[in-house]
Design a protein around this motif. Structure first.
Motif, mmCIF file in Angstrom:
data_model
loop_
_atom_site.group_PDB
_atom_site.id
_atom_site.type_symbol
_atom_site.label_atom_id
_atom_site.label_comp_id
_atom_site.label_asym_id
_atom_site.label_seq_id
_atom_site.Cartn_x
_atom_site.Cartn_y
_atom_site.Cartn_z
ATOM 1 N N CYS A 118 59.576 5.375 -8.716
ATOM 2 C CA CYS A 118 59.785 4.568 -10.295
ATOM 3 C C CYS A 118 59.341 5.568 -10.860
ATOM 4 O O CYS A 118 60.038 5.965 -12.168
ATOM 5 C CB CYS A 118 60.412 3.597 -10.211
ATOM 6 S SG CYS A 118 59.456 2.202 -11.323
ATOM 7 N N GLY A 119 57.966 5.618 -11.306
ATOM 8 C CA GLY A 119 57.481 6.292 -12.505
ATOM 9 C C GLY A 119 57.278 5.322 -13.324
ATOM 10 O O GLY A 119 56.719 5.591 -14.316
ATOM 11 N N TYR A 120 57.583 4.263 -13.562
ATOM 12 C CA TYR A 120 57.139 3.476 -14.538
ATOM 13 C C TYR A 120 55.782 2.774 -14.445
ATOM 14 O O TYR A 120 55.423 2.434 -15.365
ATOM 15 C CB TYR A 120 58.558 1.652 -14.587
ATOM 16 C CG TYR A 120 57.832 1.530 -15.560
ATOM 17 C CD1 TYR A 120 59.605 1.538 -15.880
ATOM 18 C CD2 TYR A 120 57.023 0.315 -16.561
ATOM 19 C CE1 TYR A 120 59.126 0.686 -17.937
ATOM 20 C CE2 TYR A 120 56.979 -0.345 -16.966
ATOM 21 C CZ TYR A 120 58.257 -0.488 -18.054
ATOM 22 O OH TYR A 120 58.245 -0.863 -19.054
ATOM 23 N N GLY A 135 43.966 -3.770 -10.840
ATOM 24 C CA GLY A 135 44.599 -3.879 -11.688
ATOM 25 C C GLY A 135 45.807 -3.392 -12.341
ATOM 26 O O GLY A 135 46.031 -3.378 -13.716
ATOM 27 N N ASN A 136 46.206 -2.144 -11.410
ATOM 28 C CA ASN A 136 47.558 -1.542 -11.391
ATOM 29 C C ASN A 136 48.286 -1.871 -10.278
ATOM 30 O O ASN A 136 48.404 -1.171 -9.514
ATOM 31 C CB ASN A 136 47.057 0.172 -11.886
ATOM 32 C CG ASN A 136 46.689 0.496 -13.325
ATOM 33 O OD1 ASN A 136 45.329 0.267 -13.416
ATOM 34 N ND2 ASN A 136 47.067 0.833 -14.188
ATOM 35 N N ILE A 137 49.669 -2.396 -10.891
ATOM 36 C CA ILE A 137 50.265 -2.813 -10.137
ATOM 37 C C ILE A 137 51.251 -1.624 -9.920
ATOM 38 O O ILE A 137 51.901 -1.686 -10.791
ATOM 39 C CB ILE A 137 51.919 -4.354 -10.035
ATOM 40 C CG1 ILE A 137 50.079 -5.265 -10.841
ATOM 41 C CG2 ILE A 137 52.148 -4.895 -9.065
ATOM 42 C CD1 ILE A 137 49.123 -5.429 -9.625
ATOM 43 N N CYS A 138 51.844 -2.042 -8.375
ATOM 44 C CA CYS A 138 53.332 -0.673 -7.994
ATOM 45 C C CYS A 138 54.577 -1.432 -7.123
ATOM 46 O O CYS A 138 54.130 -1.246 -6.243
ATOM 47 C CB CYS A 138 52.660 0.650 -7.738
ATOM 48 S SG CYS A 138 54.473 1.162 -6.780
ATOM 49 N N ARG A 139 55.826 -1.535 -8.263
ATOM 50 C CA ARG A 139 55.982 -2.706 -7.119
ATOM 51 C C ARG A 139 56.784 -1.467 -5.928
ATOM 52 O O ARG A 139 57.744 -2.658 -5.436
ATOM 53 C CB ARG A 139 57.365 -3.688 -8.244
ATOM 54 C CG ARG A 139 56.298 -4.600 -8.811
ATOM 55 C CD ARG A 139 56.111 -5.339 -7.902
ATOM 56 N NE ARG A 139 54.938 -6.662 -8.528
ATOM 57 C CZ ARG A 139 54.343 -7.522 -7.898
ATOM 58 N NH1 ARG A 139 54.273 -6.969 -7.558
ATOM 59 N NH2 ARG A 139 53.514 -8.324 -8.644
ATOM 60 N N CYS A 140 56.754 -0.598 -6.932
ATOM 61 C CA CYS A 140 57.686 0.488 -5.571
ATOM 62 C C CYS A 140 57.373 0.579 -4.388
ATOM 63 O O CYS A 140 57.215 0.987 -2.863
ATOM 64 C CB CYS A 140 58.283 2.337 -5.798
ATOM 65 S SG CYS A 140 58.750 1.429 -7.417
ATOM 66 N N GLY A 141 56.339 0.390 -4.178
ATOM 67 C CA GLY A 141 54.678 0.440 -3.161
ATOM 68 C C GLY A 141 53.963 1.398 -3.200
ATOM 69 O O GLY A 141 54.165 2.132 -1.326
ATOM 70 N N ALA A 142 53.757 2.845 -3.705
ATOM 71 C CA ALA A 142 53.119 3.939 -3.274
ATOM 72 C C ALA A 142 52.098 4.336 -3.745
ATOM 73 O O ALA A 142 51.448 5.314 -3.514
ATOM 74 C CB ALA A 142 53.974 4.956 -4.539
ATOM 75 N N TYR A 143 51.237 3.098 -3.118
ATOM 76 C CA TYR A 143 49.639 2.518 -2.996
ATOM 77 C C TYR A 143 48.479 4.323 -2.401
ATOM 78 O O TYR A 143 48.806 4.161 -2.610
ATOM 79 C CB TYR A 143 49.116 1.671 -3.017
ATOM 80 C CG TYR A 143 49.589 -0.301 -3.948
ATOM 81 C CD1 TYR A 143 48.950 0.301 -4.858
ATOM 82 C CD2 TYR A 143 50.231 -1.013 -2.941
ATOM 83 C CE1 TYR A 143 49.461 -1.055 -6.029
ATOM 84 C CE2 TYR A 143 50.879 -1.600 -3.787
ATOM 85 C CZ TYR A 143 50.382 -1.922 -5.629
ATOM 86 O OH TYR A 143 50.589 -2.802 -6.448
ATOM 87 N N PRO A 144 49.894 3.610 -1.501
ATOM 88 C CA PRO A 144 49.309 4.830 0.090
ATOM 89 C C PRO A 144 49.119 6.550 -0.304
ATOM 90 O O PRO A 144 48.135 7.219 -0.872
ATOM 91 C CB PRO A 144 50.080 4.904 1.272
ATOM 92 C CG PRO A 144 50.213 3.750 0.756
ATOM 93 C CD PRO A 144 51.022 3.123 -0.450
ATOM 94 N N GLY A 145 50.263 6.584 -1.201
ATOM 95 C CA GLY A 145 50.023 8.068 -2.132
ATOM 96 C C GLY A 145 49.767 8.559 -3.060
ATOM 97 O O GLY A 145 48.197 9.210 -3.305
ATOM 98 N N ILE A 146 49.396 7.270 -3.945
ATOM 99 C CA ILE A 146 48.303 6.691 -4.912
ATOM 100 C C ILE A 146 46.885 7.015 -4.901
ATOM 101 O O ILE A 146 45.708 8.321 -4.992
ATOM 102 C CB ILE A 146 48.098 5.719 -5.796
ATOM 103 C CG1 ILE A 146 49.983 5.695 -6.675
ATOM 104 C CG2 ILE A 146 47.069 5.355 -6.743
ATOM 105 C CD1 ILE A 146 50.253 4.357 -7.153
ATOM 106 N N PRO A 162 57.800 16.833 -13.547
ATOM 107 C CA PRO A 162 57.905 15.310 -12.541
ATOM 108 C C PRO A 162 58.543 14.727 -12.431
ATOM 109 O O PRO A 162 59.742 15.317 -13.244
ATOM 110 C CB PRO A 162 57.496 14.524 -14.187
ATOM 111 C CG PRO A 162 57.002 15.392 -15.816
ATOM 112 C CD PRO A 162 57.135 17.103 -14.787
ATOM 113 N N ALA A 163 58.376 14.552 -11.304
ATOM 114 C CA ALA A 163 59.569 14.101 -10.236
ATOM 115 C C ALA A 163 60.518 12.761 -10.678
ATOM 116 O O ALA A 163 60.472 12.323 -9.725
ATOM 117 C CB ALA A 163 58.822 14.382 -9.098
ATOM 118 N N THR A 164 60.864 12.422 -12.109
ATOM 119 C CA THR A 164 61.151 11.151 -12.257
ATOM 120 C C THR A 164 62.385 11.427 -12.122
ATOM 121 O O THR A 164 62.939 12.300 -11.857
ATOM 122 C CB THR A 164 60.479 10.776 -13.018
ATOM 123 O OG1 THR A 164 61.048 12.034 -14.743
ATOM 124 C CG2 THR A 164 59.364 10.160 -13.865
ATOM 125 N N ALA A 165 63.339 10.188 -11.078
ATOM 126 C CA ALA A 165 65.148 10.183 -10.803
ATOM 127 C C ALA A 165 65.596 9.835 -12.882
ATOM 128 O O ALA A 165 65.085 9.963 -12.978
ATOM 129 C CB ALA A 165 65.213 9.388 -10.810
#
Lengths: 337, 191
Positions: free
Chosen positions: B104-106, B153-164, B188-191
């Protein structure tokens, strides 16, 4: 947030004077204080921002230990080479707390003065004897997974949230304070109060006191061969369910010459386990002895339902921490031979 | 006459000096978003739990939501707007695109600022709880476990952690592609 006036004193004396104003509160890094103001738990009339005072360095203490300025960041303290080498449990405790963003901003004195994360304290729509004396304690019969099992009272079962303070208690640190009545030194283990019938009083600080520094005594085997073990609901960025700071020094025959044990997540203050230390000093460092010492700590513990598991978890965590500290002590003894 | 409740503050943001009179309740995050129109830093939880508002304050990452703007007098702030531009992304931004580091990019601006700070912290030899004895002395030495801990300290609710994690690895190890910047195809590839 309710409106407040704001000042940035440039000296400790000015900060002490500014605190004389009614409704004045001190702010360091603000990582806890700003959050509490936004929630309405804190509503100061005047904020005294001391973040810029020159209290941000770590130096030698007169007795041979370290003098840590009140405004040293958690990151700077945890990363300091002397702390990592000589007071390892302190570095581990700091690094196990919060996140890098928060550790960069949080200060040593602010860490000491942070407030409990009891859900009922944090939400002003609930009663809370700590926030509003006499209003009641819903935690006792409510959701109390993170609450105290030692030293609590019928008025409050909140825990102190700090990791750093657990290590400070185990290391026999001293808090240095300046107030309108002059300077004084407070042993760390006496600094925080148990709730009793006045849970709103959390420390021995007076209203216009400013913490200027914390000193650590000269390093010893028990401060060097030391660990901080933190058990929590997820691997990172969570408060302790139970934590243990432990350090061991062995004598020439392999017996325990000195041992330090303090617990977090179990009481209203960092819980120094002097009785258990006494059981271990002079004895052999065995698995059984570690377990017995841990059991002695929870002999008078009380559970409130959701937190009953801590009575089982605490002694196990004590034994685990002591085993890890023993490993370091044996390695140190081996290195010395 | 000025409002007695306002306080003067001078801050430099992304190299540009600003002088403002602010209500002391204004957070650094609201200063950026509402007063300076720098809306890259996101307001997530507003209580220091999510990291979406992460910025660099005098070079160190902080949660902008928990810092009062008036307490930043004389300090320098870097936001996502100071890291790269759509025409010339920073390598870490490019790597986030390359390795699918956001959905989501937020949370992404905060993740990027944290990634930049993380590599600097590793270069300075700052320890993490993973290894107090022997912290890495370059970002290239960071294990997956280290990156996860240091990014916690940076939460990603989409779960993009592996990519990060992959994006950080790529930049830290010097393997990041710069082709997107060179070809100018870095949208930027944001929707």
């Amino acid at each position: 947030m309710t409106p407040f006036s704001y000042s940035r004193p440039t000296s400790v004396a000015d900060a002490v004077a500014a605190l004389a104003e009614p409704g004045a509160r001190l702010m360091g890094g603000g990582t806890n204080f700003v959050d509490l103001m936004r929630k309405g738990v804190e509503a100061p009339d005047h904020v005294v921002d001391v973040h810029g005072l020159p209290l941000g360095t770590i130096g030698e203490a007169s007795g041979g230990g370290l003098r840590i300025g009140a405004l040293v960041s958690n990151t700077a303290l945890a990363s300091d080479e002397r702390v990592r080498r000589d007071y390892r449990m302190l570095s581990e405790a700091l690094l196990s707390g919060a996140t890098q963003q928060l550790r960069n901003r949080a200060t040593t004195a602010g860490n000491v003065l942070q407030r409990t994360r009891c859900t009922y304290f944090m939400e002003p729509e609930y009663p809370c004897n700590k926030r509003e004396p006499g209003s009641g304690c819903p935690a006792k019969t409510g959701f109390n997974r993170i609450h105290a099992i030692l030293g609590e009272s019928e008025h409050c079962i909140a825990t102190h949230p700090s990791d750093m303070c657990v290590a400070m208690a185990a290391l026999d640190a001293t808090v240095h304070v300046t107030g309108s009545q002059g300077d004084r030194e407070i042993p760390f283990v006496d600094f925080h109060l148990l709730p009793g019938d006045s849970p709103e009083a959390e420390t021995v600080l007076r209203a216009d006191d400013v913490i200027t520094a914390i000193t650590l005594p000269e390093a010893s085997g028990a401060s060097r061969n030391s660990v901080y073990v933190k058990v929590r609901d997820r691997q990172s960025y969570a408060f302790a369910l139970v934590s243990v700071a432990a350090g061991i020094e062995l004598d020439a025959s392999g017996q325990i010459a000195d041992v330090r044990i303090a617990l977090g997540g179990v009481a209203h203050k960092p819980w120094r386990a002097s009785g258990a230390e006494g059981l271990l000093r002079g004895s052999a460092p065995t698995e059984d002895a570690f377990r017995e010492a841990g059991e002695a700590i929870v002999a008078d513990a009380n559970g409130y339902g959701h937190n009953d598991f801590k009575i089982t978890l605490a002694p196990r965590t004590v034994a685990l921490a002591l085993n890890k500290a023993l490993g370091l002590a044996q390695r140190a003894t081996g290195d010395a031979r | 006459m000025s409002d007695p409740r306002t306080v003067g503050v001078s801050v430099t943001v992304n190299g540009e000096a600003h002088r403002l009179d602010l209500d002391p309740r204004v957070s650094l995050l609201d200063l950026l978003r509402l007063h300076l129109d720098l809306t890259g830093s996101k307001k997530g939880c507003n209580q220091g739990a999510c990291g979406a508002c992460t910025v660099l304050l005098d070079g160190e990452r902080v949660n902008a939501c928990l810092v009062l703007a008036v307490s930043c007098d004389g300090q320098e702030v870097t936001t996502i707007e100071g890291i790269g531009t759509p025409e010339a992304l920073a390598p870490i931004q490019d790597a986030f695109i390359e390795h699918d580091g956001f959905q989501c990019g937020y949370c992404t601006p905060g993740q990027i600022l944290s990634s930049v700070a993380l590599m600097d912290e590793a270069a300075r030899g700052l320890p993490s709880v993973i290894d107090v004895d022997a912290p890495p002395c370059s970002a290239a030495e960071l294990s997956d476990e280290e990156i996860s801990e240091r990014m916690s300290g940076n939460i990603c609710r989409c779960g993009a952690y592996p990519g990060i994690r992959k994006a950080i690895h790529a930049v830290a190890s010097g393997a990041a592609s710069t082709s997107r910047v060179a070809s100018g195809a870095a949208q930027p590839a944001t929707a």
